[in-house]
Design an enzyme around this catalytic site. Structure first.
Site, PDB file in Angstrom:
ATOM      1  N   CYS A  63       0.832  -1.213   0.000  1.00 17.73           N
ATOM      2  CA  CYS A  63       0.000   0.000   0.000  1.00 17.73           C
ATOM      3  C   CYS A  63       0.863   1.257   0.000  1.00 17.73           C
ATOM      4  O   CYS A  63       0.534   2.250   0.656  1.00 17.73           O
ATOM      5  CB  CYS A  63      -0.949   0.003   1.197  1.00 17.73           C
ATOM      6  N   ASN A  64       1.972   1.209  -0.722  1.00 17.25           N
ATOM      7  CA  ASN A  64       2.859   2.372  -0.819  1.00 17.25           C
ATOM      8  C   ASN A  64       3.473   2.385  -2.216  1.00 17.25           C
ATOM      9  O   ASN A  64       4.643   2.051  -2.415  1.00 17.25           O
ATOM     10  CB  ASN A  64       3.950   2.315   0.253  1.00 17.25           C
TER      11      ASN A  64
END
Length: 791
Positions: A397-398
């Site tokens: 999630c980055n």
């Protein structure tokens, strides 16, 4: 009795990991909760009555007072008080970030005064970047800032007449990158708020949002010194329990500026139902906590803080302990070399792991082969699971950090999406380039043995027996780790850091059990080559030396998913494929499907179908046989449930208490047998097939059915389970991996495309197979949901 936590009590909280043989290395995703936390919490619930804090009775008053006590405890943990900060409970860090975006006093474009800007570091969690969706709806511009960009000095560009501009801007950055563990300077808070530094060239007043979710899981945060305006956190990253609870810590100086439109239960001092009149409560927390807070989970936090302090001695000690483990592991990984001098891993880091003030306990990397090619993260994760090691893979999630470290361009992201890759799937390589990486992270209960187990796994799967006869390069033969400082003795009952871990070649020669079964992954092929190789073994017509055509040799069906196979010489084929194949599955007490990955004993259950008697007979050693009718239960008494099978939602019904008792007794755990409902739909038309496979009847030679080629089947860990004994053996997947390349393909997925759907036909051993690949078609891997079905 003395009020001190004994060494044995500390150890008991972690012993279950040892018993299960688990090496858990995803503490950045979620840390684990100790048993003593659950015990203290449940004891509290048994001894007290807690009710809705919005009521006025005795139990409600107790709940309200306890919640307020927990708020103070949270502020105390972060070295501040209610004079400076307010704790607003949310469902998690993401909800806290969304709240900030909604209530910040933005000045939109098109007004007389300069408009607001939302700036964020590109090395930020998706939930931070997602705030720009809200700001865009408010006509506020978002500006991404890269970590390597230099902040502007206000005195160098801002005219004196514009230095009094009060337009509010917001800058968000993570205290610690959840991708690499890099800790960004907390001094930015003071410098940006004071106007000394500016993220972008625009007049106004800057406020700072410090995303502390990753940082506070293993490091102390002093808000008395680093006074950010907004600090979102999730408590499960600190304690492991409860989940679904977070908080937004708001600096009281900005609180009066926040604007709120919606008002829920508990937030109003007064309002009129028939008129547009609403007056909020005075308390900042109550004004922004819509509805009843999760009060039992909040009460659990009190015990979380108590237990954490007793077990560890505080966050500073956790910081030093976890960093020592990460530094040791990083040092070993960075020095591992193949015999040709090539590195075993490619590390993605911004520091040299020399200082815990700038580096957290996170290590991000990809495994390489001897030629320097990346081995896909999904393959590494599968191998790790065979060693009972839990890691995290993907982009975490980055996306910003993933792009920066892996060299993935914006165009690559869009092309990968068109190729079928989405966040969270296991398409790890496209055109030989990685789409993500592997991440390990340590928590306060992590031990030196955990680090060693992980390193031994890398060594065992990367170096064959012949490799170990060649000395490792560089200093990897005599790596040492610094023991924890003396004041960390509280950890000694959990892990005693040994002074040295030798991984020299002589040790492997002296430990044949460690090397005889190890096989490294060979050089990966390109995606299309590996797919075509998989197809060539099954679907490309070849004439044998005897001049005979390709024929069906065996037919197996699996009436109960993940149980033993049932072999037949001929079998009816209907719209859904082989009749009764995977019509049933075993589920746990929560209705979740159980496979051999979780319960290897399933392979010892032998179902067989008797078409004449219309029953399925289920047998297992030591158990009386049990039969289940093939007639589908469509009566009113059938209770229809919605279940998930390989990420697909299907309607199912329960097969009754008698079968549930049989399976529960044999497996030694509560479980039930369920069957797919007869109203399931054939989704063949939704599949984009890449070719066709025709099968001719054995006797007549006429066409039986056509099967659409969906894609190659990727093998999972189930093949490492001996189907006769239920015992695991790591060697099979390692050997297949060595022989097949980066993807362990085994056969192809076929989807039935019947010529006539009215009556089932018969598939027989000896039937001729005629494959037909569509022209100019590249066979792609099945989608994420389909690939999860293997095994």
């Amino acid at each position: 009795k003395s009020g001190q936590t004994s060494e044995s009590e500390k150890t008991l909280n972690l012993i279950f990991l040892f018993v299960l043989g688990i090496t858990y290395l995803d503490h950045a995703g979620s840390t684990l909760f100790p048993e003593s936390l659950l015990k203290a919490f449940t004891d509290d619930l048994r001894n007290n009555v807690y009710s809705n804090p919005h009521s006025q009775n005795i139990s409600s008053k107790l709940t309200y007072d306890t919640i307020e006590h927990v708020r103070c405890r949270i502020l105390q943990h972060f070295h501040t008080t209610s004079e400076d900060y307010t704790v607003i409970f949310t469902s998690g860090c993401t909800a806290a970030l969304k709240l900030v975006a909604e209530v910040f006093p933005w000045v939109p474009e098109g007004t007389k005064q300069p408009s607001s800007r939302f700036c964020y570091l590109t090395d930020s969690h998706t939930s931070v970047v997602g705030m720009r969706g809200i700001t865009a709806s408010m006509n506020v511009l978002s500006v991404p800032v890269k970590p390597k960009d230099k902040f502007l000095l206000e005195k160098d560009w801002l005219p004196a007449e514009e230095r009094n501009c009060t337009t509010p801007h917001l800058f968000s950055y993570p205290a610690q990158s959840n991708f690499s563990g890099t800790k960004y300077p907390l001094s930015w808070i003071r410098d940006i708020k004071s106007g000394k530094l500016c993220p972008v060239k625009i007049p106004g007043k800057w406020f700072v949002l410090l995303d502390a979710a990753s940082y506070v899981s293993s490091s102390p945060l002093d808000l008395g010194v680093h006074q950010a305006d907004f600090i979102p956190i999730s408590f499960y990253k600190i304690f492991g329990f409860p989940t679904g609870l977070g908080a937004l810590l708001v600096n009281n100086q900005i609180a009066p500026l926040l604007r709120k439109t919606y008002f829920g239960g508990g937030t109003a001092a007064a309002y009129l139902a028939g008129e547009d009149f609403y007056f909020p409560k005075k308390s900042i927390a109550e004004r922004f906590e819509d509805g009843t807070v999760s009060f039992l989970d909040i009460i659990a936090l009190k015990h979380g803080f108590d237990v954490l302090e007793k077990l560890t001695g505080g966050m500073e000690k956790i910081k030093q302990h976890t960093f020592a483990l990460a530094r040791y592991t990083y040092t070993v990984l960075s020095t591992l070399k193949y015999a040709n001098g090539a590195p075993v891993v490619r590390l993605y880091n911004d520091t040299d792991f020399s200082n815990p003030d700038v580096q957290g306990p996170i290590i991000n990397f990809n495994v390489l082969d001897e030629s320097g090619e990346v081995i896909g993260f999904s393959q590494v994760e599968k191998m790790a699971s065979l060693y009972n090691i839990h890691v995290r893979t993907g982009c975490f999630c980055n996306t910003g950090a993933c792009q920066m470290h892996l060299g993935i361009s914006d165009e690559d992201i869009q092309k990968n999406l068109q190729a079928g890759h989405v966040c969270g799937d296991d398409i790890d390589l496209i055109d030989g380039r990685p789409t993500g990486s592997v991440r390990i992270s340590f928590g306060y209960m992590s031990s030196f043995e955990d680090a060693q187990t992980f390193l031994k796994f890398i060594i065992a799967t990367r170096f064959s027996k012949s490799d170990t006869e060649i000395p490792f390069q560089s200093s990897a033969t005599q790596l040492t780790t610094e023991p924890a400082p003396d004041d960390h003795s509280y950890f000694n009952s959990i892990n005693k850091l040994s002074p040295r871990m030798h991984i020299a070649d002589r040790e492997h020669r002296n430990s044949p059990s460690e090397t005889e079964m190890t096989v490294g992954w060979p050089s990966p092929e390109s995606e299309s080559e590996s797919v075509r190789a998989a197809l060539s073994e099954v679907a490309v017509p070849k004439i044998t030396r005897g001049g005979k055509p390709i024929t069906v040799i065996n037919i197996y069906l699996y009436p109960i998913k993940s149980c033993s196979a049932f072999e037949v010489t001929e079998w009816p084929v209907g719209n859904q494929g082989l009749m009764y194949d995977r019509n049933w599955m075993v589920v746990n007490q929560n209705g979740v499907c159980i496979t051999q990955k979780q319960e290897p004993k399933l392979c010892l259950i032998n179902p067989s179908i008797n078409l004449k008697q219309k029953i399925m007979v289920i047998q297992a050693e030591g158990m009386d046989p049990i039969s289940v009718s093939l007639e589908e239960n469509t009566g009113k008494e059938a209770v229809i449930y919605e279940s998930k099978v390989c990420s697909h939602r299907v309607k199912t019904y329960d097969c009754g208490e008698r079968t549930a008792g049989w399976f529960s007794t044999f497996l030694g755990r509560p479980c039930r047998l369920i069957r797919q409902s007869p109203d399931r739909k054939n989704d063949t038309q939704h599949k984009n097939t890449k070719g066709l496979l025709s099968i001719l009847k054995k006797k007549s030679g006429t066409s039986l059915n056509k099967y659409g080629v969906v894609g190659p089947c990727t093998r999972c860990q189930v093949i490492c389970i001996d189907q006769q004994s239920g015992e695991r053996n790591k060697e099979f997947l390692q050997s297949l991996s060595a022989a097949r390349g980066k993807k362990t393909n085994f056969g192809i997925y076929l989807m039935n495309q019947p010529l006539c759907s009215s009556f089932p036909d018969i598939l027989s051993v000896g039937s001729e197979v005629l494959p037909m690949l569509k022209e100019n078609t590249e066979i792609q891997h099945p989608t994420f949901n389909e690939e999860k079905c293997s095994g």
